[in-house]
Design a protein around this motif. Structure first.
Motif, PDB file in Angstrom:
ATOM      1  N   ALA A 180       0.921  -1.082   0.063  1.00  0.00           N
ATOM      2  CA  ALA A 180      -0.042   0.023  -0.020  1.00  0.00           C
ATOM      3  C   ALA A 180       0.920   1.111  -0.035  1.00  0.00           C
ATOM      4  N   THR A 219       0.809   3.837  -3.380  1.00  0.00           N
ATOM      5  CA  THR A 219       0.459   5.104  -3.032  1.00  0.00           C
ATOM      6  C   THR A 219       1.480   6.251  -3.005  1.00  0.00           C
ATOM      7  N   ALA A 276      -7.126   3.042   2.395  1.00  0.00           N
ATOM      8  CA  ALA A 276      -6.235   2.179   2.144  1.00  0.00           C
ATOM      9  C   ALA A 276      -5.749   1.174   3.262  1.00  0.00           C
ATOM     10  N   ILE A 300      -3.249   1.203 -11.679  1.00  0.00           N
ATOM     11  CA  ILE A 300      -3.286   1.670 -10.238  1.00  0.00           C
ATOM     12  C   ILE A 300      -2.299   2.789 -10.089  1.00  0.00           C
ATOM     13  N   ASN A 301      -1.542   3.401 -11.138  1.00  0.00           N
ATOM     14  CA  ASN A 301      -0.809   4.425 -10.815  1.00  0.00           C
ATOM     15  C   ASN A 301      -1.610   5.704 -10.343  1.00  0.00           C
ATOM     16  N   GLN A 302      -2.957   5.656 -10.640  1.00  0.00           N
ATOM     17  CA  GLN A 302      -4.005   6.886 -10.148  1.00  0.00           C
ATOM     18  C   GLN A 302      -3.958   7.196  -8.590  1.00  0.00           C
ATOM     19  N   TYR A 303      -3.373   6.007  -8.004  1.00  0.00           N
ATOM     20  CA  TYR A 303      -3.268   6.324  -6.496  1.00  0.00           C
ATOM     21  C   TYR A 303      -1.883   6.869  -5.831  1.00  0.00           C
ATOM     22  N   GLN A 317       0.544   9.276  -5.004  1.00  0.00           N
ATOM     23  CA  GLN A 317       0.629  10.540  -4.556  1.00  0.00           C
ATOM     24  C   GLN A 317       1.696  11.532  -5.531  1.00  0.00           C
TER      25      GLN A 317
END
Length: 623
Positions: free
Chosen positions: A313, A317, A326, A536-539, A541
């Motif tokens: 996680a 992220t 998360a 999952i690159n959208q998560y 920061q």
């Protein structure tokens, strides 16, 4: 002697331990001393294993084959399943350097040496602590090392001396000696044992297991003797339980003598609690509640899986602190996989009868070889990906001039290759890059005497016409956040004074060009490309700068600004300030190193505005 009876309250104590660790790993501000759960586990393990072995020895039924068969069935299948899951996921989403460090940790964990590796290998490109999915398995290595050594002492004392008192006395002596090692100066561990991170060191953890073993031995020597009155037992039990819970809130990971003396308090409280609970107290009723006992029964699987999902996680992220969504996903995955592990792996194998040979080959050797083989295969694939040039990025500027300039430093000198080749090809020179051993980043020791180990580098300087110096200064002198796990282990005592003296000596005979350092960033931008494959690159920061690079560079500039024949080179100011990508290409390969394109781009922009070598110089030899 009767067989060791099942005590549900000990499973309840395991539940307290594992939940403390999980809460601490989710957010250490919630439970500052939650890491003590591992130490509680150590005491419980030492107590139970010693009790079981002593019982079997006195019954005449003990055998090493049976003991290690049970250990393999109990520990290894669930462990190998968990780390295999971590390996498969990491091979898909990790960058090469990140995966390679995890792979090495896993390989050594199969021979129970991962704690030694983690203490020794605080490598330059190591994952940060919260992004290493197998960091927590160091504790299993410590336990298995103890299981290999302490039974030998038990057998010797019980069969040769026929006296538990001898065993108790020897154990006490070992406990005191090993505890005393926590007072040794840190240089003993770094310089002699080559273990800069003592947190994982077995010798500093064995006293915790010995506390449990001593409790078991003491219990055997006290059989038949009058026990403490019930009222005193109740008071002692409640005081120990309350004080142990208080430790979880009061003790902090930054306290001195961790590991060592500081951890003895919760360990001794755990031992006293186990002792006081065997006669029936309020603490037993609390810890024997069915839901708490069940959590204790699955505590091993909970421990294995919780950190794997927490670290992934963090990696996905890029966050230092996980948010509620998360945490919810991590909690669900941890409970789900732990239940599967308990019911499909732990329980069936615990009940199955096996010979040592079958357990060794089928449950230990074959799965280990398959896992190591997979990781080596995955490493090869990731290495090819790592070495593949980025689309559209130049390999290097053409530079056919002879090497007349010497560049000294660490990897922050190495990543200037593209910059130096481009600028040198335009100005008529070429630089040789020499990566220095860490002890030679400054050439003088704390008494400002010559370091004999660095003479070979001084010889190289004598051949050069000019010398460039580039280093990750913040990593050596501190004062700024740096992207390194256990960054304090990279500090060089008295760096500023020693660096100035080194530059001064070289500048006495050669022109010296000291390069400003580039900014560090919160994560590698290349991670986004890996995570894009699974949407999952959208998560992730947004990338942020770490620390204040202008302040850091000014501190280095102030060290050398008044030294004759020294020039300050601030090329990093030509890098974009608010992006790590330009013309579709990444400028950074990780958190503080430039890509080939980034180095080339910086050289191209620098050459538009400045000239690097002010003049050619044929210096004399260093004195």
């Amino acid at each position: 002697m009767q067989a060791v009876r099942y005590r549900p309250e000990i499973d309840g104590l395991r539940a307290v331990a594992v939940l403390s660790v999980i809460i601490f790993h989710l957010n250490n501000r919630w439970l500052p001393g939650g890491f003590l759960g591992v130490d509680i586990f150590f005491v419980i393990s030492g107590f139970l294993i010693t009790n079981i072995i002593l019982s079997e020895i006195q019954n005449g039924s003990f055998s090493f084959r049976d003991f290690y068969t049970r250990r393999i069935k109990r520990i290894y299948p669930a462990f190998i399943a968990a780390v295999s899951l971590a390996s498969v996921i990491a091979s898909q989403i990790f960058l090469y350097e990140d995966f390679n460090q995890m792979r090495k940790t896993i390989e050594l964990s199969t021979v129970f040496l991962s704690n030694i590796y983690l203490g020794f290998r605080l490598g330059y490109f190591d994952l940060s602590a919260n992004e290493n999915p197998v960091l927590h398995i160091w504790s299993l290595a410590v336990e298995e090392q103890y299981y290999l050594l302490y039974p030998l002492l038990l057998i010797f004392c019980c069969k040769k001396t026929k006296s538990l008192r001898v065993l108790r006395n020897i154990s006490i002596i070992l406990f005191l000696i090993l505890t005393a090692t926590s007072f040794l100066p840190s240089r003993f561990y770094t310089d002699i044992l080559n273990q800069p991170n003592t947190y994982y060191l077995s010798t500093l953890r064995f006293p915790e297991l010995l506390a449990g073993s001593l409790l078991a031995v003491y219990g055997q020597t006290q059989n038949g003797k009058q026990q403490t009155a019930n009222g005193k037992r109740q008071l002692l039990s409640l005081l120990c339980f309350g004080a142990l819970l208080a430790c979880l809130f009061v003790i902090d990971k930054h306290d001195p003598f961790i590991p060592g003396m500081t951890l003895l308090l919760p360990c001794l409280l755990t031992a006293l609690l186990i002792r006081s609970m065997q006669y029936g107290t309020l603490s037993i009723r609390i810890l024997s509640v069915s839901p708490i006992v069940f959590v204790g029964k699955i505590s091993y699987s909970l421990y294995l899986y919780h950190w794997i999902f927490i670290s992934f996680a963090h990696y996905i992220t890029g966050a230092k602190q996980l948010g509620l969504p998360a945490i919810s996903v991590v909690a669900a995955l941890t409970v789900g996989f732990s239940l599967l592990s308990y019911y499909l792996i732990e329980q069936p194998l615990r009940k199955r009868k096996m010979t040592f040979k079958k357990a060794f080959f089928c449950l230990y050797l074959a799965p280990s070889l398959i896992l190591v083989g997979y990781n080596l295969y995955a490493r090869g694939i990731l290495k090819q990906e790592h070495l593949r040039p980025l689309p559209g990025a130049p390999l290097a500027a053409e530079n056919h001039f002879p090497e007349t300039v010497l560049t000294l430093g660490d990897s922050h000198a190495g990543h200037l290759r593209g910059f130096l080749d481009y600028v040198g090809s335009r100005e008529g020179w070429k630089a040789k890059i020499l990566s220095l051993d860490s002890e030679c980043l400054v050439w003088v020791d704390t008494t400002l005497a010559d370091n004999p180990l660095c003479r070979k580098y001084q010889d190289e300087v004598e051949k050069a016409e000019a010398v460039f110096i580039a280093q990750f200064y913040d990593l050596r002198m501190g004062g700024q956040p740096v992207p390194r796990f256990e960054a304090q282990s990279f500090l060089i005592p008295g760096f500023q004074a020693r660096f100035r003296e080194t530059v001064k000596r070289i500048a006495a005979v050669k022109p010296v060009y000291v390069f400003a350092n580039n900014a560090s960033i919160s994560r590698s931008p290349l991670r986004e490309e890996k995570l894009k494959r699974f949407a999952i690159n959208q998560y992730l920061q947004p990338i942020q700068a770490m620390g204040n690079i202008d302040k850091s560079n000014k501190a280095v500039f102030d060290l050398v600004k008044d030294i004759p024949n020294v020039h300050w080179v601030d090329a990093q100011k030509y890098l974009p300030k608010n992006t790590v990508k330009i013309h579709g290409h990444y400028l950074y390969s990780d958190q503080d190193h430039l890509t080939e394109f980034g180095s080339y781009y910086m050289g191209r922009e620098f050459h538009k505005h400045e000239r690097l070598l002010i003049k050619s110089s044929h210096g004399c030899a260093l004195q």
